[in-house]
Scaffold this active site. Structure first.
Site, PDB file in Angstrom:
ATOM      1  N   SER A 151       0.994  -0.743  -0.068  1.00 47.20           N
ATOM      2  CA  SER A 151       0.566   0.415   0.031  1.00 47.20           C
ATOM      3  C   SER A 151       0.744   1.369  -0.106  1.00 47.20           C
ATOM      4  O   SER A 151       1.749   1.137   0.619  1.00 47.20           O
ATOM      5  CB  SER A 151      -0.829  -0.153   0.652  1.00 47.20           C
ATOM      6  N   LYS A 176      -1.661  -0.521  -4.138  1.00 48.73           N
ATOM      7  CA  LYS A 176      -2.638  -0.186  -3.570  1.00 48.73           C
ATOM      8  C   LYS A 176      -2.722   1.402  -3.154  1.00 48.73           C
ATOM      9  O   LYS A 176      -1.545   2.013  -2.254  1.00 48.73           O
ATOM     10  CB  LYS A 176      -3.279  -1.041  -2.720  1.00 48.73           C
ATOM     11  N   LYS A 178      -3.469   5.230  -2.450  1.00 50.06           N
ATOM     12  CA  LYS A 178      -4.409   5.689  -1.843  1.00 50.06           C
ATOM     13  C   LYS A 178      -5.019   6.842  -2.808  1.00 50.06           C
ATOM     14  O   LYS A 178      -3.538   7.878  -3.716  1.00 50.06           O
ATOM     15  CB  LYS A 178      -4.147   6.191  -0.616  1.00 50.06           C
ATOM     16  N   ASP A 203      -7.237   3.389  -3.243  1.00 54.85           N
ATOM     17  CA  ASP A 203      -8.049   3.058  -2.112  1.00 54.85           C
ATOM     18  C   ASP A 203      -8.681   4.630  -1.893  1.00 54.85           C
ATOM     19  O   ASP A 203      -7.608   4.647  -1.197  1.00 54.85           O
ATOM     20  CB  ASP A 203      -7.431   2.345  -0.953  1.00 54.85           C
ATOM     21  N   ASN A 205     -10.651   4.805   1.000  1.00 58.63           N
ATOM     22  CA  ASN A 205     -11.197   5.553   2.214  1.00 58.63           C
ATOM     23  C   ASN A 205     -12.337   6.361   2.199  1.00 58.63           C
ATOM     24  O   ASN A 205     -12.650   7.507   3.246  1.00 58.63           O
ATOM     25  CB  ASN A 205     -10.034   6.091   2.650  1.00 58.63           C
ATOM     26  N   GLU A 227     -11.367   0.394  -4.041  1.00 55.45           N
ATOM     27  CA  GLU A 227     -11.401   0.231  -3.441  1.00 55.45           C
ATOM     28  C   GLU A 227     -11.853   1.047  -1.447  1.00 55.45           C
ATOM     29  O   GLU A 227     -11.736   2.437  -2.230  1.00 55.45           O
ATOM     30  CB  GLU A 227     -10.370  -0.482  -1.939  1.00 55.45           C
ATOM     31  N   ASP A 257     -14.437  -2.410   2.227  1.00 53.33           N
ATOM     32  CA  ASP A 257     -13.493  -1.875   3.586  1.00 53.33           C
ATOM     33  C   ASP A 257     -14.087  -1.977   5.015  1.00 53.33           C
ATOM     34  O   ASP A 257     -14.552  -2.331   5.556  1.00 53.33           O
ATOM     35  CB  ASP A 257     -11.673  -1.605   3.463  1.00 53.33           C
ATOM     36  N   LYS A 281      -9.977  -7.236   7.126  1.00 51.83           N
ATOM     37  CA  LYS A 281      -9.380  -7.196   8.329  1.00 51.83           C
ATOM     38  C   LYS A 281      -9.413  -7.916   9.288  1.00 51.83           C
ATOM     39  O   LYS A 281     -10.152  -7.547  10.118  1.00 51.83           O
ATOM     40  CB  LYS A 281      -8.597  -6.423   7.710  1.00 51.83           C
TER      41      LYS A 281
END
Ligand code: OSB
Ligand code: MG
Length: 386
Positions: A151, A176, A178, A203, A205, A227, A257, A281
């Site tokens: 990541s 991956k 962000k 990702d 978030n 993600e 996630d 996770k």
């Protein structure tokens, strides 16, 4: 198995570089470690809650206090059944999945270490075999290594491209990165131009408002996985994105996630067609057994699963990679050594060779920490029972 003593450690570990995501910046890794003493031996668990309660509702210090003040005292003297990992009353920890996962890991570690069984072997024998046409993988088919993934936090496009090129040169084939609004399509275009052979995951978030058009452009630019594009509560936005991508015949996986902290969340998102993949996770979902149940759910629903990281120590990373060796993890996860993020770590680390990470084979989860490093990085320690 009887629990006779508990030690909770609040540790603060330096990071190799700050970890920046749209939910915030982590500058050093504060987390709790739990040591259980049982009549069968010692076990260790890790609570992977982040320093701030941003990504999940639990924080590192809050979890430490819960473990030291409430959960630990209630566990002393308990008999833990041999089949179930949790002691009686474990369901009381439902509202604290990250603290629960720490207790579960420690109990499982004690039990498996005493039995001489590696976590990956134990897990492979518990995969749900009720799906027609599948059978239990015999122990010898547990892979010795699995593809590694890494990541990359938020930074300027130029810096991110350089970081990714260096990681690809280390052997990682799956990256991956962000993203957030305004820091997305050009980043993906430049990454694919520089590293055409990588499998690129992005990702967000949860940073995008429902209906965001740039998410479709990300797919055109070459992202294979998106993600958590929208906030955890925006299941219908994820369902709309998936329907639109399918209508356009685009092949991309939309991974949930943050949206899944309990099994029911995953069941709900599946029936709403609001995810085509799940980042599992163990810390976020309440432990290794809830993670195994989610793995089985994804597998029987025919959707992708990926093993997600939480900037864990070597202990948490060992557990994550043992889990990720299960057959339902069809998308490469956040499977880098702990040393990718931690500049100091009391635990042994996993090794990376040719873009693959070793699946741990020692009994239990990870063995024991280095006592000097543990002492050097301990900020607070609570001893109970004994
Ligand atoms: O969103 O996947 C995330 C780390 C902490 C909290 C949330 C996330 C992450 C990562 C994983 O991206 C990084 C890693 O552990 O390798
Ligand atoms: Mg994520």
């Amino acid at each position: 198995m009887e629990l006779t003593a508990i030690d909770v450690y609040l540790v603060d570990l330096p990071l190799t570089e700050p970890f920046v995501a749209s939910h915030g910046t982590t500058t050093s890794r504060t987390l709790s470690l739990l040591r259980v003493t049982t009549d069968a031996g010692i076990g260790w668990g890790e609570c992977s809650a982040l320093p701030a309660a941003t990504y999940t509702a639990e924080s590192a210090v809050g979890s430490y206090r819960a473990l030291a003040d409430r959960i630990g005292p209630a566990l002393i003297g308990l008999q833990v059944p041999t089949e179930d990992v949790g002691p009686p009353g474990f369901d009381a920890l439902q509202e604290l999945p990250m603290a629960r996962s720490c207790v579960e890991m420690a109990l499982l570690d004690a039990r498996l270490t005493a039995a001489g069984t590696p976590l990956a072997a134990w897990l492979s024998n518990r995969v749900d075999t009720s799906r027609p046409g599948t059978s239990e993988p015999p122990l010898e088919v547990i892979p010795t290594t699995i593809p590694a993934g890494v990541s990359v936090g938020l930074a300027s496009i130029a810096e991110t491209v350089e970081t990714c090129a260096a990681l690809a040169a280390e052997g990682y084939r799956r990256l991956k990165v962000k993203i957030q609004p305004g820091h997305d399509v050009r980043l993906v275009e430049q990454l694919i131009a520089r590293l055409p052979d990588i499998e690129l995951h992005v990702d967000a978030n949860g940073a995008y408002p429902p209906g965001s058009e740039p998410l479709l452009d990300l797919v055109s630019a070459g992202a294979a996985v998106i993600e958590q594009p929208f906030a955890a509560s925006e299941a219908s936005a994820a369902a709309e994105l998936i329907a639109r991508l399918e209508a356009e015949g685009r092949s991309v996986t939309v991974v949930a996630d943050e949206a899944v902290t309990r099994h029911d969340d995953a069941v709900r998102l599946l029936s709403a067609r609001a995810m085509t993949g799940l980042s599992i996770k163990p810390g976020r979902v309440g432990g290794i057994l809830p993670a195994l149940a989610l793995h089985d759910l994804c597998r029987s629903a025919g959707i992708a699963a990926t093993a997600g990281g939480m900037l864990e120590t070597g202990l948490g990373r060992h557990a994550l990679v043992a889990l990720a060796a299960l057959p339902g993890f069809t998308l490469t996860g956040d499977l880098s050594p702990a040393g990718r993020w931690l500049a100091a770590d009391p635990w042994p680390d996993l090794s990376l060779t040719d873009g693959h990470i070793m699946v741990p084979t020692q009994p239990g989860v990870c063995g024991d920490p280095d006592p000097e490093l543990l002492a050097a990085h301990t900020v607070e320690h609570t001893s109970l029972g004994g």
